[in-house]
Design an enzyme around this catalytic site. Sequence first.
Site, PDB file in Angstrom:
ATOM      1  N   ASP A  95       0.857  -1.185   0.000  1.00 45.97           N
ATOM      2  CA  ASP A  95       0.000   0.000   0.000  1.00 45.97           C
ATOM      3  C   ASP A  95       0.889   1.228   0.000  1.00 45.97           C
ATOM      4  O   ASP A  95       1.767   1.363   0.861  1.00 45.97           O
ATOM      5  CB  ASP A  95      -0.835  -0.025   1.292  1.00 45.97           C
ATOM      6  CG  ASP A  95      -2.237   0.488   1.092  1.00 45.97           C
ATOM      7  OD1 ASP A  95      -2.561   0.919  -0.023  1.00 45.97           O
ATOM      8  OD2 ASP A  95      -3.012   0.436   2.063  1.00 45.97           O
ATOM      9  N   LYS A 125      -0.617  -0.530  -4.220  1.00 42.22           N
ATOM     10  CA  LYS A 125      -2.012  -0.071  -4.201  1.00 42.22           C
ATOM     11  C   LYS A 125      -2.029   1.432  -3.944  1.00 42.22           C
ATOM     12  O   LYS A 125      -1.241   1.926  -3.144  1.00 42.22           O
ATOM     13  CB  LYS A 125      -2.823  -0.795  -3.130  1.00 42.22           C
ATOM     14  CG  LYS A 125      -4.281  -0.322  -3.057  1.00 42.22           C
ATOM     15  CD  LYS A 125      -5.151  -1.216  -2.220  1.00 42.22           C
ATOM     16  CE  LYS A 125      -5.092  -0.994  -0.737  1.00 42.22           C
ATOM     17  NZ  LYS A 125      -5.412   0.394  -0.309  1.00 42.22           N
ATOM     18  N   GLU A 195     -14.304  -0.027  -1.076  1.00 41.73           N
ATOM     19  CA  GLU A 195     -14.465  -0.055   0.382  1.00 41.73           C
ATOM     20  C   GLU A 195     -15.704   0.740   0.804  1.00 41.73           C
ATOM     21  O   GLU A 195     -15.888   1.899   0.393  1.00 41.73           O
ATOM     22  CB  GLU A 195     -13.207   0.513   1.069  1.00 41.73           C
ATOM     23  CG  GLU A 195     -13.336   0.494   2.584  1.00 41.73           C
ATOM     24  CD  GLU A 195     -12.019   0.670   3.338  1.00 41.73           C
ATOM     25  OE1 GLU A 195     -10.952   0.766   2.701  1.00 41.73           O
ATOM     26  OE2 GLU A 195     -12.081   0.696   4.581  1.00 41.73           O
TER      27      GLU A 195
HETATM   28  O1  KIV Z   1      -4.818  -0.607   4.435  1.00 38.26           O
HETATM   29  C1  KIV Z   1      -5.634  -1.541   4.287  1.00 38.26           C
HETATM   30  O2  KIV Z   1      -5.679  -2.505   5.067  1.00 38.26           O
HETATM   31  C2  KIV Z   1      -6.545  -1.451   3.160  1.00 38.26           C
HETATM   32  C3  KIV Z   1      -7.616  -2.496   3.061  1.00 38.26           C
HETATM   33  C4  KIV Z   1      -8.676  -2.258   4.045  1.00 38.26           C
HETATM   34  C5  KIV Z   1      -8.150  -2.600   1.679  1.00 38.26           C
HETATM   35  O3  KIV Z   1      -6.429  -0.581   2.360  1.00 38.26           O
END
Ligand code: KIV
Length: 281
Positions: A95, A125, A195
């Site tokens: 992320d 992501k 989400e």
């Molecule tokens: O940071 C995270 O865990 C997320 C998920 C909830 C998709 O972005």
Amino acid sequence: MSNTPDESRPTRRRTTVADVARMHADGQRIAMLTAYDHPTAALLDEAGVPLLLVGDSLGEVVLGYDSTVRVSVTEMLHHVKAVVRGAPHALVIADMPFLSYGVSAEESVRNAGVFLSEGGAQAVKVEGGTRSARTIEAIVRSGIAVMGHIGWTPQARHALGGKVRVQGKTREQARALLADALAVQESGAFAVVLELVPEQLAAAITARLDIPTIGIGAGAGCNGQVLVINDLLGLGEFTPRHARRYAEIGAVIRDAVTRWASDVDQPSAEEAAPIPLDRDL
Ligand code: KIV
């Protein structure tokens, strides 16, 4: 016994974004869980979870921050490396934390690249739909696979009103979310997280896209589901409404530690090394 490998047994290799597209084309539901450390990643990988997300939820569920906005690239990288070492088969998605992307295309690409070259992840992501379209495009153009994330986007928490809430409830907001989803797809993302989106809207968006949708609090109409591992395991004080709990690991840990602590004054004989001293001290 022969030492030649048994060729009839398929060896499990790492999941790729091409596999994700294949799963989607075959109508197979896509399972994704968050992971933040080596032992958990190893367990999830062994269990066959094909996608592991090192989410910036790290900030709230592991590092004790009050928001994901506090998480840095350095902190994320530390955990991405641990997850990659623990999970040899899953597609590991890093992320991108708040403002590590979106300031300029160059900086976004450089930061995304670090998660692959240093972290060992296979994809990143990025939150945001139309507002992140150019960023996603630039990262994809540099050869990095990107997963999008629309609906409730925790990094934009304050801009979205501060309180966690379902997005896309009015017709206008629903249209904007569909435009977000299409923009993410147009930009070249291989999948998109939805989400906290109303179930019917999530299903409608899923039907309009060629790339898979992975839902969290978005109902059963998505192509896959993602959960924060701590919520699934019952590790932590708060469990959101959309998270089904499959275990009470927090209670198991508390009980084990309490029993151990009450035993510290009486270690068992087996715990000591019974080596006699051969001379006086
Ligand atoms: O940071 C995270 O865990 C997320 C998920 C909830 C998709 O972005």
